[in-house]
Design a protein around this motif. Structure first.
Motif, PDB file in Angstrom:
ATOM      1  N   VAL A   9      40.144  50.418  40.537  1.00 31.21           N
ATOM      2  CA  VAL A   9      39.215  50.299  39.412  1.00 31.21           C
ATOM      3  C   VAL A   9      39.121  51.671  38.787  1.00 31.21           C
ATOM      4  CG1 VAL A   9      36.835  49.855  38.759  1.00 31.21           C
ATOM      5  CG2 VAL A   9      37.929  48.421  40.473  1.00 31.21           C
ATOM      6  N   ARG A  10      39.204  51.748  37.492  1.00 32.26           N
ATOM      7  CA  ARG A  10      39.148  53.019  36.795  1.00 32.26           C
ATOM      8  C   ARG A  10      37.930  53.025  35.890  1.00 32.26           C
ATOM      9  NH1 ARG A  10      44.747  55.049  35.101  1.00 32.26           N
ATOM     10  NH2 ARG A  10      44.770  55.051  37.340  1.00 32.26           N
ATOM     11  N   LEU A  11      37.119  54.086  35.988  1.00 35.21           N
ATOM     12  CA  LEU A  11      35.941  54.251  35.137  1.00 35.21           C
ATOM     13  C   LEU A  11      36.260  55.252  34.045  1.00 35.21           C
ATOM     14  CD1 LEU A  11      33.078  54.496  37.767  1.00 35.21           C
ATOM     15  CD2 LEU A  11      33.738  52.518  36.414  1.00 35.21           C
ATOM     16  N   VAL A  12      35.821  54.955  32.831  1.00 31.45           N
ATOM     17  CA  VAL A  12      35.991  55.857  31.702  1.00 31.45           C
ATOM     18  C   VAL A  12      34.612  56.112  31.128  1.00 31.45           C
ATOM     19  CG1 VAL A  12      37.054  56.178  29.444  1.00 31.45           C
ATOM     20  CG2 VAL A  12      38.262  54.887  31.213  1.00 31.45           C
ATOM     21  N   SER A  13      34.178  57.368  31.134  1.00 32.21           N
ATOM     22  CA  SER A  13      32.845  57.714  30.641  1.00 32.21           C
ATOM     23  C   SER A  13      32.870  57.885  29.134  1.00 32.21           C
ATOM     24  CB  SER A  13      32.361  59.009  31.302  1.00 32.21           C
ATOM     25  OG  SER A  13      31.141  59.405  30.733  1.00 32.21           O
ATOM     26  N   PHE A  14      31.827  57.437  28.473  1.00 27.48           N
ATOM     27  CA  PHE A  14      31.687  57.587  27.033  1.00 27.48           C
ATOM     28  C   PHE A  14      30.751  58.726  26.676  1.00 27.48           C
ATOM     29  CE2 PHE A  14      33.106  53.105  26.708  1.00 27.48           C
ATOM     30  CZ  PHE A  14      34.167  53.346  25.873  1.00 27.48           C
ATOM     31  N   GLY A  15      30.564  59.690  27.581  1.00 28.52           N
ATOM     32  CA  GLY A  15      29.749  60.856  27.270  1.00 28.52           C
ATOM     33  C   GLY A  15      28.331  60.502  26.891  1.00 28.52           C
ATOM     34  N   GLY A  16      27.653  59.720  27.730  1.00 31.40           N
ATOM     35  CA  GLY A  16      26.266  59.371  27.475  1.00 31.40           C
ATOM     36  C   GLY A  16      26.077  58.034  26.800  1.00 31.40           C
ATOM     37  N   THR A  17      27.123  57.441  26.251  1.00 32.29           N
ATOM     38  CA  THR A  17      26.971  56.166  25.553  1.00 32.29           C
ATOM     39  C   THR A  17      27.432  54.993  26.394  1.00 32.29           C
ATOM     40  OG1 THR A  17      29.126  56.362  24.498  1.00 32.29           O
ATOM     41  CG2 THR A  17      27.240  57.238  23.286  1.00 32.29           C
ATOM     42  N   GLY A  18      27.770  55.227  27.657  1.00 30.12           N
ATOM     43  CA  GLY A  18      28.150  54.120  28.525  1.00 30.12           C
ATOM     44  C   GLY A  18      29.412  54.410  29.296  1.00 30.12           C
ATOM     45  N   THR A  19      29.798  53.441  30.102  1.00 31.15           N
ATOM     46  CA  THR A  19      30.971  53.561  30.951  1.00 31.15           C
ATOM     47  C   THR A  19      31.813  52.305  30.825  1.00 31.15           C
ATOM     48  OG1 THR A  19      29.736  54.905  32.511  1.00 31.15           O
ATOM     49  CG2 THR A  19      31.729  53.896  33.325  1.00 31.15           C
ATOM     50  N   LEU A  20      33.124  52.483  30.805  1.00 24.69           N
ATOM     51  CA  LEU A  20      34.049  51.354  30.846  1.00 24.69           C
ATOM     52  C   LEU A  20      34.634  51.263  32.241  1.00 24.69           C
ATOM     53  CD1 LEU A  20      36.319  51.471  27.680  1.00 24.69           C
ATOM     54  CD2 LEU A  20      34.369  50.030  28.124  1.00 24.69           C
ATOM     55  N   THR A  21      34.801  50.050  32.729  1.00 28.25           N
ATOM     56  CA  THR A  21      35.493  49.783  33.975  1.00 28.25           C
ATOM     57  C   THR A  21      36.745  48.989  33.631  1.00 28.25           C
ATOM     58  OG1 THR A  21      33.381  49.657  35.131  1.00 28.25           O
ATOM     59  CG2 THR A  21      35.293  48.789  36.279  1.00 28.25           C
ATOM     60  N   VAL A  22      37.891  49.480  34.086  1.00 16.29           N
ATOM     61  CA  VAL A  22      39.162  48.813  33.818  1.00 16.29           C
ATOM     62  C   VAL A  22      39.756  48.419  35.156  1.00 16.29           C
ATOM     63  CG1 VAL A  22      41.445  49.061  32.785  1.00 16.29           C
ATOM     64  CG2 VAL A  22      39.493  50.287  31.818  1.00 16.29           C
ATOM     65  N   TYR A  23      40.091  47.144  35.297  1.00 17.41           N
ATOM     66  CA  TYR A  23      40.694  46.755  36.567  1.00 17.41           C
ATOM     67  C   TYR A  23      41.859  45.808  36.387  1.00 17.41           C
ATOM     68  CZ  TYR A  23      37.303  42.870  36.387  1.00 17.41           C
ATOM     69  OH  TYR A  23      36.546  41.797  36.015  1.00 17.41           O
ATOM     70  N   ARG A  24      42.597  45.695  37.480  1.00 21.68           N
ATOM     71  CA  ARG A  24      43.941  45.135  37.583  1.00 21.68           C
ATOM     72  C   ARG A  24      44.911  46.109  36.948  1.00 21.68           C
ATOM     73  NH1 ARG A  24      44.951  38.972  37.444  1.00 21.68           N
ATOM     74  NH2 ARG A  24      45.680  39.409  39.500  1.00 21.68           N
ATOM     75  N   ASP A  77      49.763  40.664  34.166  1.00 23.14           N
ATOM     76  CA  ASP A  77      49.742  40.000  32.867  1.00 23.14           C
ATOM     77  C   ASP A  77      48.494  40.276  32.042  1.00 23.14           C
ATOM     78  OD1 ASP A  77      47.998  38.601  34.456  1.00 23.14           O
ATOM     79  OD2 ASP A  77      48.786  36.634  33.970  1.00 23.14           O
ATOM     80  N   HIS A  78      47.451  40.887  32.632  1.00 21.61           N
ATOM     81  CA  HIS A  78      46.256  41.209  31.856  1.00 21.61           C
ATOM     82  C   HIS A  78      45.426  42.282  32.553  1.00 21.61           C
ATOM     83  CE1 HIS A  78      44.470  38.346  34.730  1.00 21.61           C
ATOM     84  NE2 HIS A  78      43.344  39.007  34.511  1.00 21.61           N
ATOM     85  N   VAL A  79      44.524  42.895  31.785  1.00 23.17           N
ATOM     86  CA  VAL A  79      43.512  43.794  32.337  1.00 23.17           C
ATOM     87  C   VAL A  79      42.155  43.303  31.841  1.00 23.17           C
ATOM     88  CG1 VAL A  79      44.933  45.859  32.569  1.00 23.17           C
ATOM     89  CG2 VAL A  79      43.720  45.467  30.437  1.00 23.17           C
ATOM     90  N   ILE A  80      41.133  43.616  32.609  1.00 21.25           N
ATOM     91  CA  ILE A  80      39.757  43.320  32.229  1.00 21.25           C
ATOM     92  C   ILE A  80      39.078  44.652  31.949  1.00 21.25           C
ATOM     93  CG2 ILE A  80      37.541  42.363  32.973  1.00 21.25           C
ATOM     94  CD1 ILE A  80      39.640  40.188  32.718  1.00 21.25           C
ATOM     95  N   ILE A  81      38.379  44.731  30.835  1.00 22.75           N
ATOM     96  CA  ILE A  81      37.582  45.908  30.501  1.00 22.75           C
ATOM     97  C   ILE A  81      36.135  45.467  30.462  1.00 22.75           C
ATOM     98  CG2 ILE A  81      37.063  47.653  28.753  1.00 22.75           C
ATOM     99  CD1 ILE A  81      39.976  47.563  27.940  1.00 22.75           C
ATOM    100  N   LYS A  82      35.318  46.112  31.307  1.00 20.01           N
ATOM    101  CA  LYS A  82      33.877  45.837  31.339  1.00 20.01           C
ATOM    102  C   LYS A  82      33.154  47.090  30.887  1.00 20.01           C
ATOM    103  CE  LYS A  82      32.193  43.341  34.740  1.00 20.01           C
ATOM    104  NZ  LYS A  82      31.854  42.909  36.111  1.00 20.01           N
ATOM    105  N   SER A  83      32.081  46.901  30.133  1.00 24.24           N
ATOM    106  CA  SER A  83      31.309  48.009  29.599  1.00 24.24           C
ATOM    107  C   SER A  83      29.873  47.918  30.077  1.00 24.24           C
ATOM    108  CB  SER A  83      31.341  47.967  28.072  1.00 24.24           C
ATOM    109  OG  SER A  83      30.495  48.958  27.535  1.00 24.24           O
ATOM    110  N   PRO A 125      29.659  39.739  25.861  1.00 20.46           N
ATOM    111  CA  PRO A 125      29.460  40.920  25.002  1.00 20.46           C
ATOM    112  C   PRO A 125      29.858  42.239  25.672  1.00 20.46           C
ATOM    113  CG  PRO A 125      27.577  39.458  24.841  1.00 20.46           C
ATOM    114  CD  PRO A 125      28.441  38.928  25.957  1.00 20.46           C
ATOM    115  N   GLN A 126      29.934  42.257  27.002  1.00 22.24           N
ATOM    116  CA  GLN A 126      30.293  43.470  27.732  1.00 22.24           C
ATOM    117  C   GLN A 126      31.655  43.394  28.421  1.00 22.24           C
ATOM    118  OE1 GLN A 126      27.238  41.859  28.551  1.00 22.24           O
ATOM    119  NE2 GLN A 126      26.051  43.077  27.138  1.00 22.24           N
ATOM    120  N   GLN A 127      32.422  42.330  28.194  1.00 20.41           N
ATOM    121  CA  GLN A 127      33.670  42.164  28.942  1.00 20.41           C
ATOM    122  C   GLN A 127      34.777  41.584  28.069  1.00 20.41           C
ATOM    123  OE1 GLN A 127      33.021  40.447  32.766  1.00 20.41           O
ATOM    124  NE2 GLN A 127      35.117  39.801  32.989  1.00 20.41           N
ATOM    125  N   LEU A 128      35.955  42.224  28.135  1.00 24.30           N
ATOM    126  CA  LEU A 128      37.145  41.771  27.420  1.00 24.30           C
ATOM    127  C   LEU A 128      38.295  41.543  28.390  1.00 24.30           C
ATOM    128  CD1 LEU A 128      37.326  44.361  24.502  1.00 24.30           C
ATOM    129  CD2 LEU A 128      36.530  42.008  24.348  1.00 24.30           C
TER     130      LEU A 128
END
Length: 87
Positions: free
Chosen positions: A3-18, A23-29, A58-61
């Motif tokens: 699982v990889r976390l990407v910080s938005f510098g105070g505006t939130g965090t993204l979690t990327v997995y798989r 065949d796909h990735v999920i991005i959660k915010s 609204p928080q997951q792609l």
């Protein structure tokens, strides 16, 4: 897979997995996901037409990568960059 976390510098965090992905990735915010999403290959060529983005909530792609060949790709969410490996 990792699982990889990407910080938005105070505006939130993204979690990327798989990642590496078959065949796909999920991005959660931790907040609402932005509307601007682009994908690039290792040479910088934009490949937006090769992916399908499905909003699961609204928080997951879910980003479908099945049309891409194996390799490294960059997913740009607004001005934030995520490296994804396609197996």
């Amino acid at each position: 897979s990792p699982v990889r976390l990407v910080s938005f510098g105070g505006t939130g965090t993204l979690t990327v997995y798989r990642n590496p992905a078959d065949d796909h990735v999920i991005i959660k915010s931790s907040g609402l996901l932005p509307a601007s999403i682009h994908i690039y290959d290792a040479l910088g060529q934009q490949l937006d037409g090769m992916i399908r983005v499905e909003q699961l909530s609204p928080q997951q792609l879910k980003i479908q990568l099945y049309r891409l060949t194996p390799g490294m790709y960059i997913i740009k969410v607004n001005n934030h960059v995520i490296k994804v490996i396609k197996k």
